[in-house]
Design a protein around this motif. Structure first.
Motif, PDB file in Angstrom:
ATOM      1  N   PHE A 273      -2.532   5.778  -7.317  1.00  0.00           N
ATOM      2  CA  PHE A 273      -1.878   6.338  -6.856  1.00  0.00           C
ATOM      3  C   PHE A 273      -2.036   6.898  -5.338  1.00  0.00           C
ATOM      4  O   PHE A 273      -1.093   7.637  -5.160  1.00  0.00           O
ATOM      5  CB  PHE A 273      -2.734   7.976  -8.026  1.00  0.00           C
ATOM      6  CG  PHE A 273      -2.023   9.077  -7.703  1.00  0.00           C
ATOM      7  CD1 PHE A 273      -0.717   9.276  -8.327  1.00  0.00           C
ATOM      8  CD2 PHE A 273      -2.363  10.286  -6.783  1.00  0.00           C
ATOM      9  CE1 PHE A 273       0.391  10.642  -8.441  1.00  0.00           C
ATOM     10  CE2 PHE A 273      -2.362  11.351  -6.436  1.00  0.00           C
ATOM     11  CZ  PHE A 273      -0.562  11.173  -7.446  1.00  0.00           C
ATOM     12  N   VAL A 274      -3.288   7.228  -5.029  1.00  0.00           N
ATOM     13  CA  VAL A 274      -3.860   7.567  -3.543  1.00  0.00           C
ATOM     14  C   VAL A 274      -2.527   7.025  -2.263  1.00  0.00           C
ATOM     15  O   VAL A 274      -2.250   7.301  -1.447  1.00  0.00           O
ATOM     16  CB  VAL A 274      -5.569   7.688  -3.467  1.00  0.00           C
ATOM     17  CG1 VAL A 274      -5.600   8.488  -1.556  1.00  0.00           C
ATOM     18  CG2 VAL A 274      -5.524   9.086  -4.165  1.00  0.00           C
TER      19      VAL A 274
ATOM     20  N   ILE B 124       8.037  11.966  -9.559  1.00  0.00           N
ATOM     21  CA  ILE B 124       6.880  11.152 -10.223  1.00  0.00           C
ATOM     22  C   ILE B 124       5.968  10.832  -9.711  1.00  0.00           C
ATOM     23  O   ILE B 124       4.643  10.657 -10.535  1.00  0.00           O
ATOM     24  CB  ILE B 124       7.874   9.874 -10.762  1.00  0.00           C
ATOM     25  CG1 ILE B 124       8.720  11.156 -11.666  1.00  0.00           C
ATOM     26  CG2 ILE B 124       7.251   9.222 -11.729  1.00  0.00           C
ATOM     27  CD1 ILE B 124       9.795   9.792 -12.873  1.00  0.00           C
ATOM     28  N   LEU B 125       6.353  10.132  -8.328  1.00  0.00           N
ATOM     29  CA  LEU B 125       5.352   9.638  -7.440  1.00  0.00           C
ATOM     30  C   LEU B 125       4.058  10.537  -7.001  1.00  0.00           C
ATOM     31  O   LEU B 125       2.441   9.430  -6.614  1.00  0.00           O
ATOM     32  CB  LEU B 125       5.899   8.468  -6.128  1.00  0.00           C
ATOM     33  CG  LEU B 125       7.114   7.778  -6.664  1.00  0.00           C
ATOM     34  CD1 LEU B 125       7.411   7.532  -5.878  1.00  0.00           C
ATOM     35  CD2 LEU B 125       5.999   6.216  -6.947  1.00  0.00           C
ATOM     36  N   ALA B 126       4.111  12.226  -7.097  1.00  0.00           N
ATOM     37  CA  ALA B 126       3.683  12.351  -6.430  1.00  0.00           C
ATOM     38  C   ALA B 126       2.870  13.514  -7.645  1.00  0.00           C
ATOM     39  O   ALA B 126       1.697  14.453  -7.391  1.00  0.00           O
ATOM     40  CB  ALA B 126       4.022  14.048  -5.550  1.00  0.00           C
TER      41      ALA B 126
ATOM     42  N   VAL C  67       1.879   6.126   1.262  1.00  0.00           N
ATOM     43  CA  VAL C  67       3.157   5.237   1.878  1.00  0.00           C
ATOM     44  C   VAL C  67       4.191   6.137   2.503  1.00  0.00           C
ATOM     45  O   VAL C  67       4.988   5.477   3.587  1.00  0.00           O
ATOM     46  CB  VAL C  67       3.673   4.085   0.876  1.00  0.00           C
ATOM     47  CG1 VAL C  67       5.050   3.828   0.939  1.00  0.00           C
ATOM     48  CG2 VAL C  67       2.569   3.404  -0.192  1.00  0.00           C
ATOM     49  N   ARG C  68       3.956   7.756   1.716  1.00  0.00           N
ATOM     50  CA  ARG C  68       5.345   8.637   2.596  1.00  0.00           C
ATOM     51  C   ARG C  68       4.526   8.936   3.812  1.00  0.00           C
ATOM     52  O   ARG C  68       5.795   9.173   4.435  1.00  0.00           O
ATOM     53  CB  ARG C  68       5.157   9.902   1.673  1.00  0.00           C
ATOM     54  CG  ARG C  68       5.125   9.380  -0.045  1.00  0.00           C
ATOM     55  CD  ARG C  68       4.819  10.978  -0.901  1.00  0.00           C
ATOM     56  NE  ARG C  68       4.043  11.969  -0.844  1.00  0.00           N
ATOM     57  CZ  ARG C  68       3.807  12.740  -0.891  1.00  0.00           C
ATOM     58  NH1 ARG C  68       5.469  13.626  -0.898  1.00  0.00           N
ATOM     59  NH2 ARG C  68       3.087  13.403  -0.686  1.00  0.00           N
TER      60      ARG C  68
ATOM     61  N   GLN D 243       6.395  -0.530  -6.957  1.00  0.00           N
ATOM     62  CA  GLN D 243       7.444  -1.001  -5.961  1.00  0.00           C
ATOM     63  C   GLN D 243       7.623  -0.248  -4.570  1.00  0.00           C
ATOM     64  O   GLN D 243       7.295  -0.570  -3.505  1.00  0.00           O
ATOM     65  CB  GLN D 243       8.885  -0.426  -6.277  1.00  0.00           C
ATOM     66  CG  GLN D 243       9.758  -1.079  -7.711  1.00  0.00           C
ATOM     67  CD  GLN D 243       9.933  -2.902  -6.587  1.00  0.00           C
ATOM     68  OE1 GLN D 243      11.044  -2.659  -5.815  1.00  0.00           O
ATOM     69  NE2 GLN D 243       9.517  -3.698  -8.120  1.00  0.00           N
ATOM     70  N   ARG D 244       6.451   1.499  -4.771  1.00  0.00           N
ATOM     71  CA  ARG D 244       6.580   2.436  -4.045  1.00  0.00           C
ATOM     72  C   ARG D 244       5.102   1.050  -2.746  1.00  0.00           C
ATOM     73  O   ARG D 244       5.406   1.368  -1.926  1.00  0.00           O
ATOM     74  CB  ARG D 244       5.828   3.607  -4.076  1.00  0.00           C
ATOM     75  CG  ARG D 244       5.821   4.629  -3.180  1.00  0.00           C
ATOM     76  CD  ARG D 244       7.176   4.679  -2.098  1.00  0.00           C
ATOM     77  NE  ARG D 244       6.999   6.155  -1.445  1.00  0.00           N
ATOM     78  CZ  ARG D 244       7.156   6.012   0.480  1.00  0.00           C
ATOM     79  NH1 ARG D 244       8.720   5.174   0.375  1.00  0.00           N
ATOM     80  NH2 ARG D 244       7.352   6.721   0.142  1.00  0.00           N
ATOM     81  N   LEU D 245       4.060   0.830  -3.731  1.00  0.00           N
ATOM     82  CA  LEU D 245       3.530   0.497  -3.209  1.00  0.00           C
ATOM     83  C   LEU D 245       3.365  -1.293  -2.323  1.00  0.00           C
ATOM     84  O   LEU D 245       3.159  -1.155  -1.644  1.00  0.00           O
ATOM     85  CB  LEU D 245       1.954   0.036  -3.938  1.00  0.00           C
ATOM     86  CG  LEU D 245       1.031   1.087  -4.761  1.00  0.00           C
ATOM     87  CD1 LEU D 245      -0.112   0.953  -6.533  1.00  0.00           C
ATOM     88  CD2 LEU D 245       0.130   1.739  -3.724  1.00  0.00           C
TER      89      LEU D 245
END
Length: 439
Positions: A311-312, A268-270, A317-318, A222-224
């Motif tokens: 992950f990178v 979690i995302l980090a 995205v942040r 979802q983040r990607l």
């Protein structure tokens, strides 16, 4: 009159020949040290010291307490001082088994002063009897012992941190703590220390938890795809996916929340552990040495839930994303605008291609609104900056703001506010400048 014996229970009066002593000892941990053995050898040292001078009438022993904790904050030491302050307990002296077990820093001097005020002697094995700070040799010895005790603390800490840093980076070893959401602990084989292995100790390692690992992978997807952290948290809550404190309540007894929050998803995302690499000391505050810095294993130590490339990419995205016209989203007044209704800082919010700020008075995007609240406060950055410039007299002779880009004007106002230690307080009626309370 009653006293405490070695086990801390009351004992009846008995005939005491010589001085009446109170014994004190301490051990740092109960998990890695044998309390009975530690208390035993310290008591033997004390008994040998006072042999022929008197006997111990009661004993106090702190187990699982760091020597850096002041005496008044140690359970048994505090109880000892309280008991000796009472006229019901007739005691002539305190005897400790070893200086470094009982004191560090200025603790000895503090206790010695207290004992002198109460007419109680303080006996140490290192001085061969009662301490007398009027004696030059005793002062020199106590100064040396204080330095040595502090050095032992620092050396032990450095050795432990250095060993753990190496175990994480070179061996990828799991070093304890709660497993990350999405993982569970499984057997990792025999302990590499042969003595520990003979006692049956085994290592642990991380393995995907079939109940929660799919949710972690979904969060990264979802983040990607460009979804916000708030949107991810909201969808998790709407789907009633158990959050970490609900999925593993035994290891999260300190947490009471039953819903996903922005911070939970962001953490979690980090977390680089989801790439399969072991991480340790990620929240290090002391970076004075290599052993105190965050550590990441040189190679994979457990199955990954996300590739390193993804992950990178998720971390990027942040960062600030471009607006529709390709301009970078910048919020010059971020952190400088406070709500006059609820005293919160306004959130930065990109709206209609321009920077704006809003306060939802405690409501978050992770939950749907469930109760009445004040009307959301919206502030446009360009309008606010123009009004501030007018109030400060920063305009030309015709009453128009000086000709410069909106970004430059906003940056100049933000710099002026920070330099003057002021913030902007806004509500639906207007705004005002306010000094930051430094107290």
């Amino acid at each position: 009159m009653s006293r405490k014996n070695q086990t801390g229970t009351a004992s009846t009066d008995a005939q005491v020949n010589g001085l009446r002593f109170v014994f004190y000892g301490r051990t740092s941990t109960v998990r890695n040290q044998d309390r009975v053995s530690s208390q035993g050898w310290q008591r033997d040292m004390a008994d040998n010291l006072i042999n022929g001078h008197g006997q111990v009438v009661c004993a106090y022993f702190d187990a699982g307490t760091s020597r850096r904790v002041p005496w008044r904050q140690r359970p048994q030491a505090a109880e000892l001082m309280t008991a000796l302050s009472s006229p019901e307990l007739a005691v002539d002296a305190i005897v400790v088994g070893e200086y470094e077990r009982a004191f560090t820093g200025t603790q000895f001097l503090t206790l010695y002063t207290w004992c002198t005020r109460h007419g109680i002697q303080l006996w140490l094995p290192e001085t061969g009897g009662p301490v007398d700070l009027a004696n030059r040799d005793h002062r020199a010895l106590l100064s040396l012992l204080a330095t040595q005790s502090q050095r032992e603390v620092l050396r032990a800490r450095h050795r432990v941190l250095a060993a753990m840093h190496n175990q994480a980076t070179q061996q990828g070893r799991y070093l304890g703590g709660r497993p990350p959401y999405g993982y569970q602990l499984v057997d990792g084989g025999p302990h590499p220390n042969l003595a520990d292995a003979r006692w049956g100790r085994r290592l642990q390692r991380l393995a995907p938890d079939p109940r929660t690992a799919p949710h972690v992978a979904w969060m990264f997807r979802q983040r990607l795809a460009g979804h916000s952290i708030a949107s991810i948290a909201r969808h998790l809550n709407e789907r009633r996916v158990p959050c970490p404190s609900s999925a593993d309540p035994d290891r999260n007894r300190h947490r009471t929340g039953g819903a996903w929050t922005l911070r939970t998803v962001a953490v979690i995302l980090a977390n680089p552990r989801y790439t399969g690499r072991q991480a340790w000391n990620r929240r290090a505050t002391d970076t004075s040495g290599p052993a105190s810095t965050p550590a990441l294993s040189a190679k994979a130590a457990h199955p990954a839930l996300v590739t390193e490339q993804d992950f990178v990419a998720a971390q990027h995205v942040r960062a600030a994303r471009p607006a529709g016209d390709g301009q970078t989203r910048r919020f010059a007044l971020a952190g400088l605008i406070h709500c006059g209704v609820c005293d919160r800082r306004l959130d930065s919010h990109w709206n209609h291609g321009r920077p704006t700020y809003r306060c939802r008075h405690g409501h978050t995007s992770t939950q749907r609104a469930s109760q009445p609240r004040p009307k959301t406060l919206y502030i446009r950055e360009d309008h606010l900056v123009d009004q501030i410039n007018v109030r400060l007299g920063d305009q030309d002779g015709d009453g128009h703001a000086t000709l410069e880009s909106a970004r430059t004007r906003s940056s100049r106002v933000a710099t002026a506010l920070r330099d003057s230690g002021q913030v902007i307080v806004c509500d639906n009626a207007g705004w005002r400048l306010q000094e930051i309370d430094s107290s």
